[in-house]
Design a protein around this motif. Structure first.
Motif, PDB file in Angstrom:
ATOM      1  N   LEU A 229      53.440  -4.044 -52.935  1.00 26.37           N
ATOM      2  CA  LEU A 229      53.265  -3.220 -51.740  1.00 26.37           C
ATOM      3  C   LEU A 229      52.806  -1.809 -52.089  1.00 26.37           C
ATOM      4  CD1 LEU A 229      56.432  -4.289 -49.703  1.00 26.37           C
ATOM      5  CD2 LEU A 229      54.060  -4.955 -49.269  1.00 26.37           C
ATOM      6  N   ASP A 230      53.451  -1.207 -53.073  1.00 21.30           N
ATOM      7  CA  ASP A 230      53.032   0.112 -53.532  1.00 21.30           C
ATOM      8  C   ASP A 230      53.267   0.210 -55.034  1.00 21.30           C
ATOM      9  OD1 ASP A 230      55.762   0.612 -53.876  1.00 21.30           O
ATOM     10  OD2 ASP A 230      55.936   1.788 -52.051  1.00 21.30           O
ATOM     11  N   HIS A 231      52.688   1.244 -55.629  1.00 21.53           N
ATOM     12  CA  HIS A 231      52.739   1.370 -57.084  1.00 21.53           C
ATOM     13  C   HIS A 231      52.603   2.845 -57.437  1.00 21.53           C
ATOM     14  CE1 HIS A 231      52.262  -0.608 -61.080  1.00 21.53           C
ATOM     15  NE2 HIS A 231      51.603   0.496 -61.395  1.00 21.53           N
ATOM     16  N   ALA A 232      53.504   3.325 -58.270  1.00 20.07           N
ATOM     17  CA  ALA A 232      53.442   4.716 -58.736  1.00 20.07           C
ATOM     18  C   ALA A 232      53.516   4.721 -60.254  1.00 20.07           C
ATOM     19  CB  ALA A 232      54.577   5.547 -58.150  1.00 20.07           C
ATOM     20  N   MET A 233      52.802   5.679 -60.860  1.00 25.28           N
ATOM     21  CA  MET A 233      52.747   5.726 -62.323  1.00 25.28           C
ATOM     22  C   MET A 233      52.597   7.162 -62.779  1.00 25.28           C
ATOM     23  SD  MET A 233      50.281   3.412 -64.721  1.00 25.28           S
ATOM     24  CE  MET A 233      50.527   3.317 -66.490  1.00 25.28           C
ATOM     25  N   TRP A 234      53.329   7.492 -63.835  1.00 26.67           N
ATOM     26  CA  TRP A 234      53.262   8.826 -64.428  1.00 26.67           C
ATOM     27  C   TRP A 234      52.861   8.686 -65.888  1.00 26.67           C
ATOM     28  CZ3 TRP A 234      56.782   6.913 -61.108  1.00 26.67           C
ATOM     29  CH2 TRP A 234      56.966   7.597 -59.887  1.00 26.67           C
ATOM     30  N   PHE A 235      51.799   9.373 -66.281  1.00 32.02           N
ATOM     31  CA  PHE A 235      51.291   9.324 -67.647  1.00 32.02           C
ATOM     32  C   PHE A 235      51.863  10.532 -68.399  1.00 32.02           C
ATOM     33  CE2 PHE A 235      48.355   7.240 -64.839  1.00 32.02           C
ATOM     34  CZ  PHE A 235      47.874   6.147 -65.541  1.00 32.02           C
ATOM     35  N   HIS A 236      52.802  10.278 -69.295  1.00 29.90           N
ATOM     36  CA  HIS A 236      53.471  11.374 -69.999  1.00 29.90           C
ATOM     37  C   HIS A 236      52.705  11.834 -71.234  1.00 29.90           C
ATOM     38  CE1 HIS A 236      56.697  10.385 -67.333  1.00 29.90           C
ATOM     39  NE2 HIS A 236      56.963   9.236 -67.931  1.00 29.90           N
ATOM     40  N   ARG A 237      52.226  10.870 -72.002  1.00 31.91           N
ATOM     41  CA  ARG A 237      51.571  11.176 -73.277  1.00 31.91           C
ATOM     42  C   ARG A 237      50.451  10.167 -73.507  1.00 31.91           C
ATOM     43  NH1 ARG A 237      56.975  11.624 -73.318  1.00 31.91           N
ATOM     44  NH2 ARG A 237      57.864  13.637 -73.977  1.00 31.91           N
ATOM     45  N   PRO A 238      49.469  10.501 -74.360  1.00 28.59           N
ATOM     46  CA  PRO A 238      48.370   9.558 -74.609  1.00 28.59           C
ATOM     47  C   PRO A 238      48.886   8.228 -75.159  1.00 28.59           C
ATOM     48  CG  PRO A 238      47.833  11.739 -75.459  1.00 28.59           C
ATOM     49  CD  PRO A 238      49.286  11.781 -75.069  1.00 28.59           C
ATOM     50  N   ALA A 239      48.231   7.153 -74.736  1.00 28.25           N
ATOM     51  CA  ALA A 239      48.607   5.811 -75.176  1.00 28.25           C
ATOM     52  C   ALA A 239      47.457   5.163 -75.926  1.00 28.25           C
ATOM     53  CB  ALA A 239      48.977   4.951 -73.976  1.00 28.25           C
ATOM     54  N   LYS A 240      47.789   4.238 -76.814  1.00 32.38           N
ATOM     55  CA  LYS A 240      46.815   3.385 -77.480  1.00 32.38           C
ATOM     56  C   LYS A 240      47.178   1.944 -77.134  1.00 32.38           C
ATOM     57  CE  LYS A 240      45.509   6.409 -81.328  1.00 32.38           C
ATOM     58  NZ  LYS A 240      45.338   6.512 -82.795  1.00 32.38           N
ATOM     59  N   VAL A 241      46.468   1.398 -76.155  1.00 29.15           N
ATOM     60  CA  VAL A 241      46.869   0.104 -75.616  1.00 29.15           C
ATOM     61  C   VAL A 241      46.552  -1.056 -76.546  1.00 29.15           C
ATOM     62  CG1 VAL A 241      46.717   0.882 -73.228  1.00 29.15           C
ATOM     63  CG2 VAL A 241      44.705  -0.106 -74.333  1.00 29.15           C
ATOM     64  N   SER A 242      45.778  -0.839 -77.592  1.00 21.85           N
ATOM     65  CA  SER A 242      45.526  -1.904 -78.565  1.00 21.85           C
ATOM     66  C   SER A 242      46.702  -2.063 -79.531  1.00 21.85           C
ATOM     67  CB  SER A 242      44.246  -1.625 -79.344  1.00 21.85           C
ATOM     68  OG  SER A 242      43.112  -1.668 -78.491  1.00 21.85           O
ATOM     69  N   GLU A 243      47.652  -1.143 -79.466  1.00 17.08           N
ATOM     70  CA  GLU A 243      48.853  -1.232 -80.290  1.00 17.08           C
ATOM     71  C   GLU A 243      50.023  -1.661 -79.415  1.00 17.08           C
ATOM     72  OE1 GLU A 243      49.355   2.568 -82.148  1.00 17.08           O
ATOM     73  OE2 GLU A 243      47.409   2.469 -83.189  1.00 17.08           O
ATOM     74  N   TRP A 244      51.039  -2.257 -80.036  1.00 19.14           N
ATOM     75  CA  TRP A 244      52.184  -2.756 -79.284  1.00 19.14           C
ATOM     76  C   TRP A 244      52.895  -1.629 -78.545  1.00 19.14           C
ATOM     77  CZ3 TRP A 244      52.563  -7.513 -77.987  1.00 19.14           C
ATOM     78  CH2 TRP A 244      52.172  -8.536 -78.847  1.00 19.14           C
ATOM     79  N   MET A 245      53.292  -1.924 -77.288  1.00 23.98           N
ATOM     80  CA  MET A 245      54.123  -1.036 -76.490  1.00 23.98           C
ATOM     81  C   MET A 245      55.262  -1.858 -75.890  1.00 23.98           C
ATOM     82  SD  MET A 245      51.169   1.029 -74.380  1.00 23.98           S
ATOM     83  CE  MET A 245      50.397  -0.537 -73.940  1.00 23.98           C
ATOM     84  N   LEU A 246      56.431  -1.263 -75.814  1.00 22.29           N
ATOM     85  CA  LEU A 246      57.563  -1.929 -75.181  1.00 22.29           C
ATOM     86  C   LEU A 246      57.583  -1.561 -73.704  1.00 22.29           C
ATOM     87  CD1 LEU A 246      60.145  -3.662 -75.497  1.00 22.29           C
ATOM     88  CD2 LEU A 246      61.405  -1.503 -75.774  1.00 22.29           C
ATOM     89  N   TYR A 247      57.519  -2.574 -72.851  1.00 19.57           N
ATOM     90  CA  TYR A 247      57.590  -2.371 -71.401  1.00 19.57           C
ATOM     91  C   TYR A 247      58.994  -2.778 -70.963  1.00 19.57           C
ATOM     92  CZ  TYR A 247      55.448  -1.953 -66.738  1.00 19.57           C
ATOM     93  OH  TYR A 247      55.096  -1.546 -65.469  1.00 19.57           O
ATOM     94  N   THR A 248      59.843  -1.788 -70.759  1.00 13.37           N
ATOM     95  CA  THR A 248      61.214  -2.061 -70.354  1.00 13.37           C
ATOM     96  C   THR A 248      61.320  -1.891 -68.841  1.00 13.37           C
ATOM     97  OG1 THR A 248      63.531  -1.396 -70.653  1.00 13.37           O
ATOM     98  CG2 THR A 248      61.879   0.330 -70.892  1.00 13.37           C
ATOM     99  N   GLN A 249      61.936  -2.847 -68.149  1.00 12.32           N
ATOM    100  CA  GLN A 249      61.905  -2.896 -66.695  1.00 12.32           C
ATOM    101  C   GLN A 249      63.296  -3.204 -66.136  1.00 12.32           C
ATOM    102  OE1 GLN A 249      59.091  -5.969 -65.745  1.00 12.32           O
ATOM    103  NE2 GLN A 249      57.512  -5.139 -67.095  1.00 12.32           N
ATOM    104  N   ASP A 250      63.567  -2.667 -64.937  1.00  9.09           N
ATOM    105  CA  ASP A 250      64.776  -3.065 -64.221  1.00  9.09           C
ATOM    106  C   ASP A 250      64.492  -3.053 -62.727  1.00  9.09           C
ATOM    107  OD1 ASP A 250      64.886  -0.453 -63.287  1.00  9.09           O
ATOM    108  OD2 ASP A 250      66.720   0.070 -64.339  1.00  9.09           O
ATOM    109  N   SER A 251      65.379  -3.683 -61.971  1.00 10.70           N
ATOM    110  CA  SER A 251      65.250  -3.728 -60.516  1.00 10.70           C
ATOM    111  C   SER A 251      66.583  -3.310 -59.912  1.00 10.70           C
ATOM    112  CB  SER A 251      64.865  -5.137 -60.044  1.00 10.70           C
ATOM    113  OG  SER A 251      64.820  -5.191 -58.629  1.00 10.70           O
ATOM    114  N   PRO A 252      66.701  -2.058 -59.452  1.00  7.58           N
ATOM    115  CA  PRO A 252      67.985  -1.574 -58.947  1.00  7.58           C
ATOM    116  C   PRO A 252      68.380  -2.137 -57.597  1.00  7.58           C
ATOM    117  CG  PRO A 252      66.315   0.114 -58.709  1.00  7.58           C
ATOM    118  CD  PRO A 252      65.683  -0.996 -59.477  1.00  7.58           C
TER     119      PRO A 252
END
Length: 287
Positions: A229-252
């Motif tokens: 329905l909606d989506h918000a995103m904040w970019f804190h620091r530069p990312a390199k998406v070709s390298e592994w990133m941990l996507y940690t998620q929760d649903s309150p």
């Protein structure tokens, strides 16, 4: 174009029709609707085209209004809301069949130095220690529904390595959180624009799953109607998406036919690169 990463980069490289007017296409996956992450990324790419290169996107807020039709192009109109001394604001509307299907507001900031802090990345197994490739797919697909099998067997530009597989292989009600290692399957280099739009693309993946864990369901369950329905995103620091990133998620919370999810994306060294929040439609399918 057979390589999924090349195909992804191609659909994010929009065609300019006129000043502040762009056109994007969808990959030929046979989906009934356009993937939400694609529209987020293409709209962000359109906004970036109108902003000086020394200003990077620090946040975006978006609403999905109608399902996108993958059979026809999407036209993106950019409204130059404000160009300030430090910040730039853009609004993007995505159009199909003469109607708006999506809108996005994005804010850009010139690079500055300031206070620095972040929360610590959760301690979880590293991606090389988790099942992957044929071993991962065999575990997930062993008793999976046809919809899940089609999803995992299709060539994808983004690779996943879930820390826990229980929700893929059982209908048990689980705590509404998960950790997934993600990365682009190909090398896209250090270009900050490409990294930002691909990060926006993958940020829409797996979030609604997390909201359904507490109910023993998944977005592939035929009894569930699910959509962003909606989506918000904040970019804190530069990312390199070709390298592994941990996507940690929760649903309150889930209520009123909607589920709220939150996510954080960490680089392999523990650097927090982005935060995400999304509310999605999750309700029993009528009829």
């Amino acid at each position: 174009m057979s390589d999924p990463v090349e195909q992804l980069l191609a659909i994010l490289d929009l065609e300019k029709l006129e000043e502040d007017l762009y056109r994007g296409v969808s990959p030929e996956f046979g989906w009934q609707r356009v993937f939400g992450g694609q529209v987020i990324a293409q709209a962000l790419a359109a906004a970036i085209r109108t902003v000086p290169s020394e200003r990077a996107c620090h946040s975006l807020h978006a609403y999905f209004m109608r399902p996108g039709d993958p059979a026809v192009p999407i036209v993106y109109t950019v409204d130059r809301i404000r160009d300030g001394g430090s910040f730039t604001t853009r609004r993007v509307v995505a159009l199909q069949h003469g109607a708006a299907i999506f809108s996005l507001s994005a804010s850009f900031q010139k690079r500055e130095q300031g206070f620095e802090h972040q929360i610590t990345m959760p301690k979880v197994p590293r991606p090389e220690d988790l099942p992957h490739g044929e071993a991962l797919e065999a575990t997930i697909l062993k008793n999976a529904s046809p919809a899940v099998q089609r999803y995992w067997q299709r060539p994808r530009p983004i690779e996943f390595r879930p820390v826990i597989l229980k929700h893929y292989v059982s209908g048990e009600k689980l705590e509404p959180y998960q950790h997934i290692w993600v990365r682009c399957r190909g090398e896209i280099g250090d270009d900050p624009v490409k990294n930002a739009v691909v990060l926006a693309y993958l940020s829409d993946m797996t979030l609604l799953d997390t909201a359904l864990f507490a109910h023993g369901l998944s977005v592939f369950d035929e009894s569930v109607q699910a959509a962003s329905l909606d989506h918000a995103m904040w970019f804190h620091r530069p990312a390199k998406v070709s390298e592994w990133m941990l996507y940690t998620q929760d649903s309150p919370s889930s209520s009123g036919g909607r589920g709220l999810t939150r996510g954080a994306l960490y680089a392999l060294d523990g650097t927090l690169v982005a935060s995400v929040a999304q509310e999605g439609l999750i309700r029993p399918r009528r009829g």
